[in-house]
Design a protein around this motif. Sequence first.
Motif, PDB file in Angstrom:
ATOM      1  N   ALA A  30       0.832  -1.206   0.000  1.00 40.33           N
ATOM      2  CA  ALA A  30       0.000   0.000   0.000  1.00 40.33           C
ATOM      3  C   ALA A  30       0.867   1.257   0.000  1.00 40.33           C
ATOM      4  O   ALA A  30       0.552   2.250  -0.676  1.00 40.33           O
ATOM      5  CB  ALA A  30      -0.926  -0.012   1.209  1.00 40.33           C
ATOM      6  N   ARG A  31       1.947   1.202   0.735  1.00 41.45           N
ATOM      7  CA  ARG A  31       2.856   2.356   0.790  1.00 41.45           C
ATOM      8  C   ARG A  31       3.485   2.605  -0.585  1.00 41.45           C
ATOM      9  O   ARG A  31       3.646   3.752  -1.012  1.00 41.45           O
ATOM     10  CB  ARG A  31       3.951   2.103   1.836  1.00 41.45           C
ATOM     11  CG  ARG A  31       4.795   3.317   2.171  1.00 41.45           C
ATOM     12  CD  ARG A  31       5.778   3.002   3.296  1.00 41.45           C
ATOM     13  NE  ARG A  31       5.091   2.534   4.500  1.00 41.45           N
ATOM     14  CZ  ARG A  31       5.152   1.286   4.974  1.00 41.45           C
ATOM     15  NH1 ARG A  31       5.883   0.369   4.361  1.00 41.45           N
ATOM     16  NH2 ARG A  31       4.492   0.954   6.052  1.00 41.45           N
ATOM     17  N   GLU A  32       3.803   1.544  -1.303  1.00 35.32           N
ATOM     18  CA  GLU A  32       4.470   1.690  -2.598  1.00 35.32           C
ATOM     19  C   GLU A  32       3.507   2.041  -3.719  1.00 35.32           C
ATOM     20  O   GLU A  32       3.839   2.850  -4.603  1.00 35.32           O
ATOM     21  CB  GLU A  32       5.205   0.391  -2.942  1.00 35.32           C
ATOM     22  CG  GLU A  32       5.953   0.454  -4.268  1.00 35.32           C
ATOM     23  CD  GLU A  32       6.747  -0.805  -4.556  1.00 35.32           C
ATOM     24  OE1 GLU A  32       7.365  -0.872  -5.646  1.00 35.32           O
ATOM     25  OE2 GLU A  32       6.749  -1.729  -3.708  1.00 35.32           O
ATOM     26  N   HIS A  33       2.318   1.446  -3.699  1.00 38.83           N
ATOM     27  CA  HIS A  33       1.419   1.565  -4.851  1.00 38.83           C
ATOM     28  C   HIS A  33       0.150   2.360  -4.568  1.00 38.83           C
ATOM     29  O   HIS A  33      -0.611   2.632  -5.497  1.00 38.83           O
ATOM     30  CB  HIS A  33       1.027   0.178  -5.350  1.00 38.83           C
ATOM     31  CG  HIS A  33       2.191  -0.666  -5.765  1.00 38.83           C
ATOM     32  ND1 HIS A  33       2.946  -0.383  -6.886  1.00 38.83           N
ATOM     33  CD2 HIS A  33       2.748  -1.769  -5.196  1.00 38.83           C
ATOM     34  CE1 HIS A  33       3.903  -1.291  -7.007  1.00 38.83           C
ATOM     35  NE2 HIS A  33       3.812  -2.131  -5.990  1.00 38.83           N
ATOM     36  N   GLY A  34      -0.098   2.745  -3.319  1.00 38.72           N
ATOM     37  CA  GLY A  34      -1.309   3.478  -2.989  1.00 38.72           C
ATOM     38  C   GLY A  34      -2.504   2.557  -2.824  1.00 38.72           C
ATOM     39  O   GLY A  34      -2.425   1.343  -3.026  1.00 38.72           O
TER      40      GLY A  34
END
Length: 425
Positions: A30-34
């Motif tokens: 989630a942090r990397e791709h939203g």
Amino acid sequence: MTANTLPGHPHFEHRGSELFAEQVRLSDLAREHGTPLFVYSKASMLAALAAYQRGFAGRKARICYAMKANSSLGVLQVFAQAGCGFDIVSGGELERVLAAGGAGKDIIFSGVGKTRAEMRRALAVGVGCFNVESEAELEVLSEVAAAAGKVAPVSVRVNPDVDPKTHPYISTGLKGNKFGVAHDRTVATYQRAASLPGLKVVGIDCHIGSQITDEAPYLEAMDRIVDLVQAIEAVGIPIHHIDFGGGLGISYNGDQPPAADDLWRKLFARLDARGFGDRQFMIEPGRSLVGNAGACVTEVLYLKPGEGKNFCIVDAAMNDLPRPAMYQAFHAIVPANPRAEAPQTYDVVGPVCESGDWIGRDRVLAVKQGDLLAVMSAGAYSMSMASNYNTRGRAAEVLVDGGKAFLIRERETAADQMRAERLVS
């Protein structure tokens, strides 16, 4: 570190305060791709496929993935590399199979409304079989094939009038459904198919519905199809393969569908008893291969208390996860990073401007603004049914394979959505 596997999702588990897909933290993805973000477990897909393969051990059978469940190229690639064929219902799905590395001969073309253009394209790439769904379609397909100098391999989809005991929108084998040829018209339809110059009869097809959790409808449908094969062959038309479709359900909320290998052992025992166990078989599972392999990760935007309801407003919505709004469906919702605080009861809802935009009703959750939730069993009929309602871009998708994560779809932008549109000059 204590690991707690999620019920029905053996490749998703909480390890301490983190939810993992295989060996990858969902919070890292989630942090990397939203968010919202769809995450799929390759191991889960292959484990579900293996259950069918065990059930077919020693049999002449072909598994064709029903790609309407999830048609993302990265998902199709998994099944192509595993040796599966594909069940398609549109020309667009045909192009996706080819783009993912599938071959025309590995394709079964189903669907009640095939166009002439779709038929021509399918004939050009050499599809393995057309599952024809009406007598009128037989006539058109013969005409198209003859004009192209080809012969179309066909099976007729028969409506056996069997109740699958599932949601009416996904029940397909009853008299009142739009699918297939009526049971009492089957022999006459086959005689017509055998007489047409552009067609070659190769099989018979049946599909009674989706999210079936009881073995009884399958056994009943199988008996009716075997009766029909005997009647068709009695008038001199050989049936080379029997296609039993798909439809096996998954566990969304404690459902107990039969395991694929157990179900098919029972079905083959029935077929053996009737002398049909050595035939060529085709099946088209979809949801049961991908449904519990996927989760939608979503961020809590706001917590909104009220007199009658507390609302947990997240950034995923009915355009990302249509099943609750469309079918009043249940999806488990779990925190990606569980909290020790006392939980409250919430309706989990999205930002779309509709009261029908809900993901889950009356869910007991310990959450705060900014937390991540995982909506489970989101591998089937989520991204494939997603829309751009409210000009919302479709979510990104990630395929996890052990400790590696692959971005298989970029998040859609507003510019992506408007690319084909034009202002009036």
